[in-house]
Structure formats: structure tokens, C-alpha cells
Scaffold this motif. Structure first.
Motif, PDB file in Angstrom:
ATOM      1  N   MET A   1       0.828  -1.190   0.000  1.00 29.98           N
ATOM      2  CA  MET A   1       0.000   0.000   0.000  1.00 29.98           C
ATOM      3  C   MET A   1       0.874   1.256   0.000  1.00 29.98           C
ATOM      4  SD  MET A   1      -3.231  -0.833   2.597  1.00 29.98           S
ATOM      5  CE  MET A   1      -2.465   0.143   3.828  1.00 29.98           C
ATOM      6  N   GLU A   2       1.873   1.236   0.851  1.00 29.72           N
ATOM      7  CA  GLU A   2       2.731   2.413   0.945  1.00 29.72           C
ATOM      8  C   GLU A   2       3.495   2.637  -0.349  1.00 29.72           C
ATOM      9  OE1 GLU A   2       5.177   2.247   4.451  1.00 29.72           O
ATOM     10  OE2 GLU A   2       3.441   1.759   5.697  1.00 29.72           O
ATOM     11  N   ASP A   3       4.026   1.543  -0.936  1.00 28.38           N
ATOM     12  CA  ASP A   3       4.769   1.666  -2.192  1.00 28.38           C
ATOM     13  C   ASP A   3       3.909   2.264  -3.289  1.00 28.38           C
ATOM     14  OD1 ASP A   3       7.027   0.610  -1.075  1.00 28.38           O
ATOM     15  OD2 ASP A   3       6.870  -1.337  -2.062  1.00 28.38           O
ATOM     16  N   LEU A   4       2.655   1.860  -3.319  1.00 25.69           N
ATOM     17  CA  LEU A   4       1.753   2.321  -4.370  1.00 25.69           C
ATOM     18  C   LEU A   4       1.066   3.635  -4.028  1.00 25.69           C
ATOM     19  CD1 LEU A   4       0.126  -1.122  -5.246  1.00 25.69           C
ATOM     20  CD2 LEU A   4       1.892   0.076  -6.544  1.00 25.69           C
ATOM     21  N   GLY A   5       1.103   4.011  -2.743  1.00 22.02           N
ATOM     22  CA  GLY A   5       0.480   5.259  -2.324  1.00 22.02           C
ATOM     23  C   GLY A   5      -1.036   5.224  -2.392  1.00 22.02           C
ATOM     24  N   ILE A   6      -1.624   4.076  -2.034  1.00 25.69           N
ATOM     25  CA  ILE A   6      -3.080   3.936  -2.099  1.00 25.69           C
ATOM     26  C   ILE A   6      -3.601   3.416  -0.764  1.00 25.69           C
ATOM     27  CG2 ILE A   6      -3.217   3.649  -4.592  1.00 25.69           C
ATOM     28  CD1 ILE A   6      -3.245   0.644  -4.194  1.00 25.69           C
ATOM     29  N   ASP A   7      -4.912   3.584  -0.553  1.00 28.70           N
ATOM     30  CA  ASP A   7      -5.511   3.142   0.704  1.00 28.70           C
ATOM     31  C   ASP A   7      -5.871   1.654   0.664  1.00 28.70           C
ATOM     32  OD1 ASP A   7      -7.924   2.856  -0.682  1.00 28.70           O
ATOM     33  OD2 ASP A   7      -8.778   4.714   0.087  1.00 28.70           O
ATOM     34  N   GLN A   8      -6.334   1.152   1.804  1.00 26.56           N
ATOM     35  CA  GLN A   8      -6.644  -0.280   1.943  1.00 26.56           C
ATOM     36  C   GLN A   8      -7.739  -0.724   0.973  1.00 26.56           C
ATOM     37  OE1 GLN A   8      -5.050  -2.601   4.016  1.00 26.56           O
ATOM     38  NE2 GLN A   8      -6.208  -4.031   2.770  1.00 26.56           N
ATOM     39  N   ASN A   9      -8.779   0.078   0.813  1.00 20.48           N
ATOM     40  CA  ASN A   9      -9.876  -0.300  -0.094  1.00 20.48           C
ATOM     41  C   ASN A   9      -9.385  -0.447  -1.532  1.00 20.48           C
ATOM     42  OD1 ASN A   9     -11.793  -0.396   1.931  1.00 20.48           O
ATOM     43  ND2 ASN A   9     -12.442   1.720   1.622  1.00 20.48           N
ATOM     44  N   MET A  10      -8.575   0.494  -1.967  1.00 24.62           N
ATOM     45  CA  MET A  10      -8.047   0.429  -3.327  1.00 24.62           C
ATOM     46  C   MET A  10      -7.108  -0.763  -3.468  1.00 24.62           C
ATOM     47  SD  MET A  10      -8.054   1.442  -6.390  1.00 24.62           S
ATOM     48  CE  MET A  10      -8.743   3.060  -6.537  1.00 24.62           C
ATOM     49  N   THR A  11      -6.304  -1.024  -2.448  1.00 21.62           N
ATOM     50  CA  THR A  11      -5.404  -2.171  -2.469  1.00 21.62           C
ATOM     51  C   THR A  11      -6.202  -3.461  -2.608  1.00 21.62           C
ATOM     52  OG1 THR A  11      -3.789  -1.021  -1.078  1.00 21.62           O
ATOM     53  CG2 THR A  11      -3.606  -3.407  -1.195  1.00 21.62           C
ATOM     54  N   ASP A  12      -7.250  -3.594  -1.817  1.00 22.33           N
ATOM     55  CA  ASP A  12      -8.100  -4.787  -1.887  1.00 22.33           C
ATOM     56  C   ASP A  12      -8.717  -4.934  -3.269  1.00 22.33           C
ATOM     57  OD1 ASP A  12      -7.504  -5.250   0.768  1.00 22.33           O
ATOM     58  OD2 ASP A  12      -9.435  -4.499   1.522  1.00 22.33           O
ATOM     59  N   GLU A  13      -9.181  -3.827  -3.813  1.00 18.96           N
ATOM     60  CA  GLU A  13      -9.812  -3.856  -5.131  1.00 18.96           C
ATOM     61  C   GLU A  13      -8.804  -4.275  -6.210  1.00 18.96           C
ATOM     62  OE1 GLU A  13     -11.995  -0.707  -8.105  1.00 18.96           O
ATOM     63  OE2 GLU A  13     -12.325  -0.466  -5.953  1.00 18.96           O
ATOM     64  N   LEU A  14      -7.608  -3.714  -6.156  1.00 18.89           N
ATOM     65  CA  LEU A  14      -6.576  -4.061  -7.133  1.00 18.89           C
ATOM     66  C   LEU A  14      -6.142  -5.518  -6.987  1.00 18.89           C
ATOM     67  CD1 LEU A  14      -4.391  -0.829  -7.045  1.00 18.89           C
ATOM     68  CD2 LEU A  14      -5.892  -1.587  -8.902  1.00 18.89           C
ATOM     69  N   PHE A  15      -6.025  -5.984  -5.749  1.00 16.09           N
ATOM     70  CA  PHE A  15      -5.631  -7.375  -5.529  1.00 16.09           C
ATOM     71  C   PHE A  15      -6.715  -8.321  -6.037  1.00 16.09           C
ATOM     72  CE2 PHE A  15      -5.061 -11.231  -2.894  1.00 16.09           C
ATOM     73  CZ  PHE A  15      -3.797 -11.578  -3.354  1.00 16.09           C
ATOM     74  N   ASN A  16      -7.974  -7.976  -5.795  1.00 12.90           N
ATOM     75  CA  ASN A  16      -9.076  -8.805  -6.310  1.00 12.90           C
ATOM     76  C   ASN A  16      -9.089  -8.819  -7.838  1.00 12.90           C
ATOM     77  OD1 ASN A  16     -10.235  -9.926  -3.983  1.00 12.90           O
ATOM     78  ND2 ASN A  16     -11.260  -8.000  -3.523  1.00 12.90           N
ATOM     79  N   ASP A  17      -8.779  -7.685  -8.441  1.00 13.22           N
ATOM     80  CA  ASP A  17      -8.680  -7.635  -9.909  1.00 13.22           C
ATOM     81  C   ASP A  17      -7.554  -8.542 -10.400  1.00 13.22           C
ATOM     82  OD1 ASP A  17     -10.787  -5.864 -10.099  1.00 13.22           O
ATOM     83  OD2 ASP A  17      -9.533  -4.094 -10.391  1.00 13.22           O
ATOM     84  N   LEU A  18      -6.439  -8.550  -9.672  1.00  8.84           N
ATOM     85  CA  LEU A  18      -5.319  -9.417 -10.042  1.00  8.84           C
ATOM     86  C   LEU A  18      -5.716 -10.884  -9.922  1.00  8.84           C
ATOM     87  CD1 LEU A  18      -2.343  -9.708 -10.873  1.00  8.84           C
ATOM     88  CD2 LEU A  18      -1.766  -9.670  -8.428  1.00  8.84           C
TER      89      LEU A  18
END
Length: 167
Positions: A1-18
Motif C-alpha cells: 500500500m505504501e509503495d503504491l500510495g493507495i488506501d486499503q480499499n483500493m489495495t483490496d480492489e486491485l488485488f481482487n482484480d489481479l
């Protein structure tokens, strides 16, 4: 999250997309392995390696890098299949968990009562999009609609299903 500069919700969404991408490419990858189509194996592995690296998942990317390199060298197909098997055996609990959550969310969504005025606004917004295909305007409204309906909209079919369910 820190590396990408995004919040937890966005991280979860991106991981689910992956996870969805891993799942969508699985059959194609195994068919390419079965046909010993090294070019297609390379293309799929290269794509999934990049998708993994986008989220800084270097260990997962390394697996696809290895598959990619082995495909380029046209290594014994059983070695490539073994790598793919190990990856999908490792990742399948996450994919299954994602699918279970999605099914549970769909069930939960059917029990949510939405204010009829809000429901009409949402349904009209979807209808207008389906009629006009004004992607830019719809993207502005999409997150709001997803929150109101407590559902993810990934495709045109999702929109059409929402309309069908609410007739």
C-alpha cells in the motif's frame, strides 16, 4: 500500500482484480501447455508477470518470469506445467475465497432494501448509459452506484443484470 500510495480499499480492489486475471488466464494457459504452444505460454506468463509487478508482488511475478523464460527456451513442457500447477495450487485458496465472498455479497445484496427514489435514479443512470454509451459520464457515476447497490460493476452484463433484477 505504501509503495503504491493507495488506501486499503483500493489495495483490496486491485488485488481482487489481479486474482480475477489469474483466474481468467488459467484455462488459456493450461490449453497452451497442453498444445505445447510456447509462444502463447510466453505471452500469458509475460502478461501475468507484469500484472503481478504492478502490485509489487515480486515473488508471484518471479514464478511467471520463470515460466516465461522456460517457454522462450521451449523447455520440457512438464517443467512448465509443474510451475503452473504449483502457482495455481498456491493461489487457488485466495481465488476460492474471493469467489465465495462475491457469492455471499450477491446474496446479501438481494436482501438490501433500497429507497425507491434512489433506486430509480440508479436504474435511470444505468439505462441512460446503456442507451448512450457515454463512458465518461458513466465512470463518474459508477462508484456512487456501486456503493448504493453494494455491488461491483465490472461489465455491461453486470449492468444489464441489475436492470433485470429490478424490473
Amino acid at each position: 500500500m505504501e509503495d503504491l500510495g493507495i488506501d486499503q480499499n483500493m489495495t483490496d480492489e486491485l488485488f481482487n482484480d489481479l486474482l480475477k486475471q489469474y483466474e481468467e488466464k488459467k484455462d488459456t494457459l493450461y490449453k497452451a501447455i497442453e498444445k505445447q504452444n510456447y509462444k502463447e505460454i510466453h505471452e500469458i506468463a509475460h502478461f501475468l508477470k507484469g500484472a503481478s509487478l504492478n502490485l509489487r508482488l515480486s515473488n508471484l511475478a518471479l514464478i511467471f518470469k520463470t515460466i516465461d523464460e522456460e517457454a522462450k527456451k521451449e523447455t520440457d513442457i512438464s517443467i512448465i506445467k509443474n510451475l503452473a500447477d504449483k502457482f495455481y495450487n498456491f493461489i487457488s485458496p485466495l481465488i476460492n475465497d474471493r469467489n465465495t465472498k462475491k457469492e455471499n455479497q450477491k446474496s446479501a445484496n438481494k436482501n438490501i432494501e433500497i429507497d425507491p427514489k434512489i433506486k430509480n435514479i440508479v436504474l435511470n443512470t444505468i439505462r441512460v448509459y446503456l442507451e448512450t454509451q457515454d463512458e465518461q459520464k458513466f465512470q463518474k457515476d459508477k462508484k456512487f452506484i456501486e456503493k448504493l447497490l453494494n455491488t461491483k460493476i465490472n461489465s455491461l452484463n453486470d449492468l444489464q443484470n441489475i436492470l433485470k433484477e429490478n424490473k
